[in-house]
Motif scaffolding. Sequence first.
Motif, short mmCIF file in Angstrom:
data_model
loop_
_atom_site.label_atom_id
_atom_site.label_comp_id
_atom_site.label_asym_id
_atom_site.label_seq_id
_atom_site.Cartn_x
_atom_site.Cartn_y
_atom_site.Cartn_z
N GLN A 58 0.83 -1.20 0.00
CA GLN A 58 0.00 0.00 0.00
C GLN A 58 0.86 1.24 0.00
OE1 GLN A 58 -2.80 0.03 3.18
NE2 GLN A 58 -3.85 -1.80 2.50
N GLY A 59 0.54 2.14 -0.92
CA GLY A 59 1.24 3.40 -0.99
C GLY A 59 2.64 3.31 -1.57
N GLN A 60 2.96 2.15 -2.18
CA GLN A 60 4.29 2.01 -2.79
C GLN A 60 4.50 3.16 -3.77
OE1 GLN A 60 5.38 -1.88 -4.32
NE2 GLN A 60 6.23 -0.95 -6.16
N PRO A 61 5.64 3.82 -3.69
CA PRO A 61 5.88 4.91 -4.64
C PRO A 61 6.04 4.35 -6.05
CG PRO A 61 7.81 4.55 -3.27
CD PRO A 61 6.73 3.64 -2.75
N ALA A 62 5.62 5.14 -7.02
CA ALA A 62 5.77 4.73 -8.41
C ALA A 62 7.25 4.69 -8.76
CB ALA A 62 5.03 5.70 -9.32
N PRO A 63 7.63 3.74 -9.60
CA PRO A 63 9.03 3.70 -10.01
C PRO A 63 9.39 4.95 -10.79
CG PRO A 63 7.77 1.82 -10.88
CD PRO A 63 6.82 2.71 -10.18
N GLY A 64 10.65 5.30 -10.78
CA GLY A 64 11.10 6.45 -11.53
C GLY A 64 10.87 6.24 -13.03
N VAL A 65 10.75 7.32 -13.74
CA VAL A 65 10.53 7.24 -15.18
C VAL A 65 11.57 8.09 -15.91
CG1 VAL A 65 8.05 6.77 -15.02
CG2 VAL A 65 8.84 9.12 -15.13
N THR A 66 11.80 7.72 -17.14
CA THR A 66 12.70 8.51 -17.98
C THR A 66 11.95 9.75 -18.47
OG1 THR A 66 12.00 7.40 -20.00
CG2 THR A 66 13.85 6.40 -18.79
N LEU A 106 0.97 -0.31 -22.57
CA LEU A 106 1.32 -0.45 -23.98
C LEU A 106 2.54 0.38 -24.35
CD1 LEU A 106 -2.24 -0.42 -25.62
CD2 LEU A 106 -0.66 -2.36 -25.42
N ARG A 107 2.72 1.50 -23.69
CA ARG A 107 3.89 2.36 -23.96
C ARG A 107 5.09 2.00 -23.08
NH1 ARG A 107 3.22 7.43 -26.42
NH2 ARG A 107 5.50 7.43 -26.25
N GLY A 108 4.92 1.03 -22.18
CA GLY A 108 6.02 0.61 -21.32
C GLY A 108 6.37 1.61 -20.24
N VAL A 109 5.39 2.39 -19.81
CA VAL A 109 5.62 3.40 -18.77
C VAL A 109 5.34 2.79 -17.40
CG1 VAL A 109 4.93 5.65 -17.87
CG2 VAL A 109 4.99 5.27 -20.35
N PRO A 110 6.34 2.72 -16.51
CA PRO A 110 6.09 2.20 -15.17
C PRO A 110 5.18 3.14 -14.38
CG PRO A 110 8.41 2.87 -15.41
CD PRO A 110 7.73 3.13 -16.71
N HIS A 111 4.24 2.56 -13.66
CA HIS A 111 3.27 3.36 -12.92
C HIS A 111 2.65 2.53 -11.81
CE1 HIS A 111 0.93 1.16 -15.92
NE2 HIS A 111 -0.10 1.27 -15.09
N CYS A 112 1.95 3.20 -10.92
CA CYS A 112 1.17 2.55 -9.87
C CYS A 112 -0.23 3.14 -9.87
CB CYS A 112 1.79 2.78 -8.49
SG CYS A 112 3.29 1.85 -8.21
N VAL A 113 -1.20 2.29 -9.58
CA VAL A 113 -2.59 2.73 -9.43
C VAL A 113 -2.92 2.64 -7.95
CG1 VAL A 113 -4.99 2.34 -10.10
CG2 VAL A 113 -3.14 1.78 -11.71
N HIS A 114 -3.38 3.75 -7.40
CA HIS A 114 -3.73 3.78 -5.97
C HIS A 114 -5.24 3.89 -5.81
CE1 HIS A 114 0.45 4.33 -4.84
NE2 HIS A 114 0.54 5.35 -5.67
#
Length: 163
Positions: A58-66, A106-114
């Motif tokens: 819970q609340g894991q931060p989203a991974p960094g993105v380029t 589809l675009r390969g963007v790391p993300h999190c849904v909260h």
Amino acid sequence: MSGPLTRLRNKIRSARGYSWPEKLLVLPSLVLLGLARLAILFLPFRFYVRVLGKVVSQGQPAPGVTEASDRAARSIGRSVRATAALTPWESVCLPQAMAASVLLKLRGVPHCVHFGLAPGEQTPEAAPMKAHAWIVAGDRVVTGGPVLPEYRIVATFAPRSLP
């Protein structure tokens, strides 16, 4: 000339502020928002939540993105939010999160849904809790923002390809 024609003219004018990649995302966003709405109406939560990925802390931060991923996340968010405002059906935070999550994957963007909950109205029968869903990619809130501080994160999902 007022009413629907004026609104349509204003929407067309506002589309000038969107880039071509954002404009090209309107049709996929519309289709995904429609599918998300149908899933929410007719399927149990456990089936359509799989679109969001796996449950993580819970609340894991989203991974960094380029920088390129951040631009993609921005475009996807703008397109999904703008398209949601045009749908004749209700396209609030959850369908937007589902549609954006698919496009981000589809675009390969790391993300999190909260998913978050906040206290509702003073009288429990009026609205005991308020629920909200939002997506974060890096430092960017893609959909569902701005997130109010009273929302307490109760579940976080990440695409299955993320660690």
